[in-house]
Design a protein around this motif. Structure first.
Motif, mmCIF file in Angstrom:
data_model
loop_
_atom_site.group_PDB
_atom_site.id
_atom_site.type_symbol
_atom_site.label_atom_id
_atom_site.label_comp_id
_atom_site.label_asym_id
_atom_site.label_seq_id
_atom_site.Cartn_x
_atom_site.Cartn_y
_atom_site.Cartn_z
ATOM 1 N N VAL A 203 -4.264 -1.546 -13.186
ATOM 2 C CA VAL A 203 -4.859 -2.845 -13.514
ATOM 3 C C VAL A 203 -5.709 -3.351 -12.354
ATOM 4 N N ASP A 204 -5.215 -3.143 -11.134
ATOM 5 C CA ASP A 204 -5.859 -3.697 -9.937
ATOM 6 C C ASP A 204 -6.647 -2.656 -9.146
ATOM 7 N N ARG A 205 -6.991 -1.557 -9.774
ATOM 8 C CA ARG A 205 -7.622 -0.454 -9.042
ATOM 9 C C ARG A 205 -8.832 -0.917 -8.223
ATOM 10 N N ASP A 206 -9.767 -1.627 -8.839
ATOM 11 C CA ASP A 206 -10.991 -2.029 -8.134
ATOM 12 C C ASP A 206 -10.686 -2.948 -6.954
ATOM 13 N N ASP A 207 -9.776 -3.895 -7.156
ATOM 14 C CA ASP A 207 -9.411 -4.815 -6.082
ATOM 15 C C ASP A 207 -8.712 -4.076 -4.943
ATOM 16 N N ASP A 208 -7.836 -3.113 -5.291
ATOM 17 C CA ASP A 208 -7.097 -2.375 -4.265
ATOM 18 C C ASP A 208 -8.020 -1.511 -3.417
ATOM 19 N N ILE A 209 -9.044 -0.925 -4.035
ATOM 20 C CA ILE A 209 -10.024 -0.145 -3.275
ATOM 21 C C ILE A 209 -10.738 -1.046 -2.272
ATOM 22 N N ARG A 210 -11.092 -2.240 -2.717
ATOM 23 C CA ARG A 210 -11.860 -3.158 -1.880
ATOM 24 C C ARG A 210 -11.060 -3.663 -0.683
ATOM 25 N N ILE A 211 -9.759 -3.923 -0.875
ATOM 26 C CA ILE A 211 -8.972 -4.499 0.215
ATOM 27 C C ILE A 211 -8.158 -3.471 0.986
ATOM 28 N N GLY A 212 -8.180 -2.223 0.534
ATOM 29 C CA GLY A 212 -7.547 -1.154 1.309
ATOM 30 C C GLY A 212 -6.069 -0.926 1.061
ATOM 31 N N ILE A 213 -5.570 -1.344 -0.108
ATOM 32 C CA ILE A 213 -4.167 -1.104 -0.460
ATOM 33 C C ILE A 213 -4.011 0.328 -0.968
ATOM 34 N N LYS A 214 -2.912 0.974 -0.613
ATOM 35 C CA LYS A 214 -2.627 2.322 -1.096
ATOM 36 C C LYS A 214 -1.738 2.227 -2.338
ATOM 37 N N THR A 215 -2.116 2.929 -3.405
ATOM 38 C CA THR A 215 -1.308 2.946 -4.630
ATOM 39 C C THR A 215 -1.338 4.331 -5.257
ATOM 40 N N SER A 216 -0.392 4.569 -6.146
ATOM 41 C CA SER A 216 -0.338 5.850 -6.846
ATOM 42 C C SER A 216 -1.559 6.032 -7.743
ATOM 43 N N ALA A 217 -2.079 4.939 -8.314
ATOM 44 C CA ALA A 217 -3.255 5.041 -9.181
ATOM 45 C C ALA A 217 -4.453 5.552 -8.401
ATOM 46 N N LEU A 218 -4.622 5.083 -7.172
ATOM 47 C CA LEU A 218 -5.736 5.549 -6.340
ATOM 48 C C LEU A 218 -5.501 6.968 -5.862
ATOM 49 N N THR A 219 -4.270 7.290 -5.523
ATOM 50 C CA THR A 219 -3.950 8.637 -5.045
ATOM 51 C C THR A 219 -4.183 9.679 -6.129
ATOM 52 N N LEU A 220 -3.809 9.356 -7.352
ATOM 53 C CA LEU A 220 -3.982 10.295 -8.464
ATOM 54 C C LEU A 220 -5.440 10.396 -8.921
ATOM 55 N N GLY A 221 -6.229 9.348 -8.661
ATOM 56 C CA GLY A 221 -7.645 9.374 -9.013
ATOM 57 C C GLY A 221 -7.875 9.572 -10.497
ATOM 58 N N ARG A 222 -8.721 10.521 -10.846
ATOM 59 C CA ARG A 222 -9.038 10.743 -12.260
ATOM 60 C C ARG A 222 -7.888 11.383 -13.032
ATOM 61 N N PHE A 223 -6.829 11.754 -12.325
ATOM 62 C CA PHE A 223 -5.647 12.326 -12.987
ATOM 63 C C PHE A 223 -4.562 11.272 -13.191
ATOM 64 N N ASP A 224 -4.924 9.993 -13.102
ATOM 65 C CA ASP A 224 -3.926 8.940 -13.203
ATOM 66 C C ASP A 224 -3.209 8.928 -14.551
ATOM 67 N N VAL A 225 -3.962 9.055 -15.642
ATOM 68 C CA VAL A 225 -3.335 9.038 -16.969
ATOM 69 C C VAL A 225 -2.432 10.249 -17.138
#
Length: 303
Positions: A203-225
């Motif tokens: 849900v917060d992917r774009d915001d997390d990229i901008r502020i530098g938070i690490k999450t599983s959604a960002l780590t998985l990238g295009r394989f998130d689903v």
């Protein structure tokens, strides 16, 4: 014509917002696997005392965790639209107030734990440590949801300790009360947490990229689903296998099947990665846990 100003929230209303009182899905995600473990450990009805301790304790500790999390994330949350108006982030509740409320709630939960037995009490300290650690894990770990998974699953070994533990204050007493299968259930449940909290992070992917938070959604990238679906599969497959090993039968498996059907629905919600779909999938996850819990309870009751 002047607009009418909205009333200022009372302190009680702000505190209820802080602990997400209007969002019970959070504590339900903690409750269902904990109660499932409690029923398994007790081989059926665990009694009103243990049921009350773990139900109320779950609500209290989740609420305390919200206080700690909002204090830790206050400088990040103000840059995220969904969280910018949280009481601590907006300044409506001070850091000191939030930490004080969190400590009070944790102490109330600990008071409940004190009515159980020494192994459960000892495990509660480890559970508290993981709860306090999680808000800071996202600064250093690429998949901090794994830490959350441990925190949200620690009620499982505590339930076994409460149902099976004795009166000795020792590591050996914990080992005797908490079998390997309980720790295996914790590990399996961790993958459920990875699944639904990755949906939440999407849900917060774009915001997390901008502020530098690490999450599983960002780590998985295009394989998130694909990752979310894999986490669900590992969770349900492992929980089913462990349930059968622990003596549960076809009614329990029917509950797991209902949960699996919900996973297919979740795939439809998140496959396009829309904020609305991902958030809905996260919010509705407690029904998945309830299906497994209901299957467990009914299976044990029908013996």
């Amino acid at each position: 014509m002047s607009s009418i100003a909205s009333p200022t929230p009372s302190r009680l209303q702000l505190y209820l917002q802080l602990i997400r009182w209007d969002r019970p899905a959070g504590w339900l995600l903690l409750l269902w696997p904990t109660l499932s473990a409690l029923w398994i450990a007790a081989d059926g009805w665990p009694g009103w005392h243990l049921l009350s301790v773990f139900t109320l304790g779950t609500v209290l500790m989740r609420s305390a965790g919200c206080c700690v999390n909002d204090v830790a994330d206050r400088d990040f949350d103000k840059h995220v639209k969904r969280t910018a108006n949280r009481p601590v982030t907006s300044g409506a509740v001070s850091v000191k107030e939030a930490l004080g409320l969190g400590a009070l709630l944790a102490l109330a939960s600990f008071g409940l734990v004190l009515t159980s037995n020494p192994p459960t009490i000892l495990l509660s300290f480890a559970a508290l440590a993981v709860t306090l650690l999680y808000p800071y894990a996202k600064r250093v770990l690429n998949m901090p949801q794994a830490v959350l998974g441990v925190a949200f699953s620690f009620g499982i070994p505590m339930a076994f300790a409460a149902a099976l533990g004795g009166n000795e204050w020792s590591l050996a007493a914990i080992q005797a009360a908490v079998p390997r299968s309980a720790w295996a259930l914790l590990l399996a449940n961790l993958f459920w947490v990875l699944a639904y909290d990755t949906e939440y992070a999407m849900v917060d992917r774009d915001d997390d990229i901008r502020i530098g938070i690490k999450t599983s959604a960002l780590t998985l990238g295009r394989f998130d689903v694909a990752g979310v679906m894999a986490f669900y599969a590992i969770y349900l497959g492992s929980w089913a296998a462990l349930g059968l090993r622990l003596g549960l039968g076809w009614i329990f498996l029917a509950g797991v099947a209902v949960a699996a059907a919900q996973v297919l629905w979740h795939y439809r919600l998140i496959k396009d990665r829309s904020r609305e779909g991902c958030f809905k999938a996260f919010r509705e996850n407690h029904w998945l846990g309830f299906a497994v819990f209901a299957g467990t309870v009914l299976d044990l009751a029908m013996r």
